[in-house]
Design a protein around this motif. Sequence first.
Motif: not given
Length: 355
Positions: A271-298
């Motif tokens: 699981w730790t090999r996966y991450d979700c990446v958000f990129q907004l046009s006009g902004v250099n930074e990426e928002i990177i969210t690691k796939l970790e069990k305690d971060r999942i809401r259910t």
Amino acid sequence: MRTLLLLLLFCHVSSPVRHSLKFVLTGSTGFPNFPDFMAAVLVDDILVGYCDTNKKIVEPKQDWVKTLLEADPEHAEMFTQQCVERTSVYFRITIDNLKRQYNQSEGVHILQRVNGCEWDDETGEIIGFNQYGYDGEDFISYDLKTETWIAPKHQAFITKQRWDAEKYRIKENENYLTVIFPEWLKKYLDYGRSSLLKTELPSVSLLQKTPSSPVSCLATGFYPHRASLVWRKDGEELHEEVDRREILPNHDGTFQMSVDLNLSSVTPEDWTRYDCVFQLSGVNEEIITKLEKDRIRTNWEEPSKVTILIIVIVVLIAVVLIATMEFTKLKKVNMALKKRKGCKRTEQEAAPNHI
């Protein structure tokens, strides 16, 4: 320390953005109680103006457009004339010509034109486009490089030959696509800077219905809608085992989007090999969210032993009730059959003998 979100909230760095101006014009026949011509103006894919032949007036769709039209009434008058008079008549004549060209009868027919330009605010590169569609299919488009019209269908070849020969049309197209439209786009961006050029970063969450369901990465609250959201494995974007959803508007004018990741063939150790990446046009930074069990809401909760016992008892009671009902039903059927046989014997004994 775990890396949850690589997000610089207080240090946004602008990156080059390709802005766009689009005019979406639609003419139609055969639709009762419907405008035979409509026009929409979009800046960076945001609707900023609209008109049709029923209302016969240009409607600003953004506050800054109202300010622009008040400051430049000639611009507003030009758009009104184009929509109500010139372009609408041109579309009606063109549809009639196309019906003859296609050997079509009366009925529902739609002609659409999308033209405009894209402008890179760093390099200054300008890309103009002008393309037509008829009855839901590509009809003809203009190529700035070759200065000719491209006809993807043989029915459009006659139109291509005629328009290629009309040198004034070629010059007019080039002037609009490379000079006039870019000037308008820059003007609109200047008036709408506070809304068109603003950026809002989203909150990103990982959601999962059940332990066997895909994990959904949800980004909500971002602006503008020119954004990307992807799953990566070891830094490489994934194209399989993912399901991307369309960008949707929020009630506050921001946007949301999500992308699902199927983990059915992934071991927990990976699981730790996966991450979700958000990129907004006009902004250099990426928002990177690691796939970790305690971060999942259910909302899913594992059934307790007491809950399982109650379910088993309820199932057993249901089985007993069903069995009892079936037994009672079968008993009644047997009794009815016995009674019917007894009646038949009595009737035979009472019947007279025949020779």
